[in-house]
Design a protein around this motif. Sequence first.
Motif, PDB file in Angstrom:
ATOM      1  N   LEU A  79       5.680   7.993   8.781  1.00 37.45           N
ATOM      2  CA  LEU A  79       4.490   6.728   7.532  1.00 37.45           C
ATOM      3  C   LEU A  79       3.718   7.057   7.471  1.00 37.45           C
ATOM      4  O   LEU A  79       2.774   7.329   7.937  1.00 37.45           O
ATOM      5  CB  LEU A  79       6.037   5.854   8.263  1.00 37.45           C
ATOM      6  CG  LEU A  79       7.580   5.251   7.262  1.00 37.45           C
ATOM      7  CD1 LEU A  79       7.351   3.442   8.035  1.00 37.45           C
ATOM      8  CD2 LEU A  79       7.423   5.459   6.309  1.00 37.45           C
ATOM      9  N   HIS A  83       3.432   6.082   1.429  1.00 40.30           N
ATOM     10  CA  HIS A  83       4.786   6.846   1.029  1.00 40.30           C
ATOM     11  C   HIS A  83       5.571   5.815   0.798  1.00 40.30           C
ATOM     12  O   HIS A  83       4.965   4.021   0.699  1.00 40.30           O
ATOM     13  CB  HIS A  83       5.255   5.925   2.499  1.00 40.30           C
ATOM     14  CG  HIS A  83       6.907   6.555   3.202  1.00 40.30           C
ATOM     15  ND1 HIS A  83       7.755   5.443   2.573  1.00 40.30           N
ATOM     16  CD2 HIS A  83       7.916   7.457   3.325  1.00 40.30           C
ATOM     17  CE1 HIS A  83       9.209   6.546   2.525  1.00 40.30           C
ATOM     18  NE2 HIS A  83       8.733   7.121   3.614  1.00 40.30           N
ATOM     19  N   ARG A  86       7.213   2.208   2.066  1.00 43.00           N
ATOM     20  CA  ARG A  86       6.714   0.948   2.484  1.00 43.00           C
ATOM     21  C   ARG A  86       6.735  -0.217   3.219  1.00 43.00           C
ATOM     22  O   ARG A  86       7.383  -0.499   4.113  1.00 43.00           O
ATOM     23  CB  ARG A  86       4.557   1.733   3.048  1.00 43.00           C
ATOM     24  CG  ARG A  86       4.351   1.592   2.150  1.00 43.00           C
ATOM     25  CD  ARG A  86       2.900   2.020   2.237  1.00 43.00           C
ATOM     26  NE  ARG A  86       1.874   1.249   1.149  1.00 43.00           N
ATOM     27  CZ  ARG A  86       1.762   1.836  -0.272  1.00 43.00           C
ATOM     28  NH1 ARG A  86       2.040   2.363  -0.890  1.00 43.00           N
ATOM     29  NH2 ARG A  86       1.274   1.262  -0.681  1.00 43.00           N
ATOM     30  N   ARG A  90       8.621  -1.941   5.632  1.00 43.00           N
ATOM     31  CA  ARG A  90       8.119  -2.907   6.976  1.00 43.00           C
ATOM     32  C   ARG A  90       8.759  -4.486   6.361  1.00 43.00           C
ATOM     33  O   ARG A  90       8.748  -4.815   7.429  1.00 43.00           O
ATOM     34  CB  ARG A  90       6.392  -2.901   5.956  1.00 43.00           C
ATOM     35  CG  ARG A  90       5.803  -3.840   7.158  1.00 43.00           C
ATOM     36  CD  ARG A  90       4.559  -4.373   6.662  1.00 43.00           C
ATOM     37  NE  ARG A  90       3.991  -5.240   7.489  1.00 43.00           N
ATOM     38  CZ  ARG A  90       2.806  -5.269   7.069  1.00 43.00           C
ATOM     39  NH1 ARG A  90       2.476  -6.373   5.604  1.00 43.00           N
ATOM     40  NH2 ARG A  90       2.121  -6.287   8.427  1.00 43.00           N
TER      41      ARG A  90
END
Length: 184
Positions: A79, A83, A86, A90
């Motif tokens: 990552l 990205h 992301r 997360r």
Amino acid sequence: MTRLSRYDDKAPFAERGTLDDFNAIVAAMAEAGVTLERWEAGATLPADARDGDILAAYASDIDRLNRRGGYKSCDVMRLAPDHPDRAALRGKFLAEHVHDDDEVRFFVEGGGLFYIRANGAVHALECTAGDLILLPAGTTHWFDMGEHPRFTAIRLFVTPEGWVARFTGDPIAESIPLYDGAAA
């Protein structure tokens, strides 16, 4: 640098202190049922190493873990700050959860913060390049890679499905400092 901060697992979630000594961190994590090791590559890896090259460089450690834990597959996860998924990734990792499979991660580069809830505390373990963490199946935890993630990790799995979480629904992860705040 590997670092461990501990917090009460009940409000107001006071910080209990921080450890920077790797051996002391290994001992503290063992008390929480978590394995922490430091690995070194068996070969020099270029910055643009392909997944196969990464797996080959750590083959002896991967084989040792496969024999010990019965892991049947592994992959490489990367990552970077750009990205496209992301934020979604997360958000998924930030919710407290458990797995029916061990969670095994080796950080080839970069890092992230594992939060392990055990023994009346939240153990916020910052893993960096060279760190292997093994959370046994059923360990209550969450993970933060920060707003701008940058890591490459080898992941090992027993089940062919790979990463499957059962979320606890407990909002505790919202009360402990995030990776970006912890790293500052």
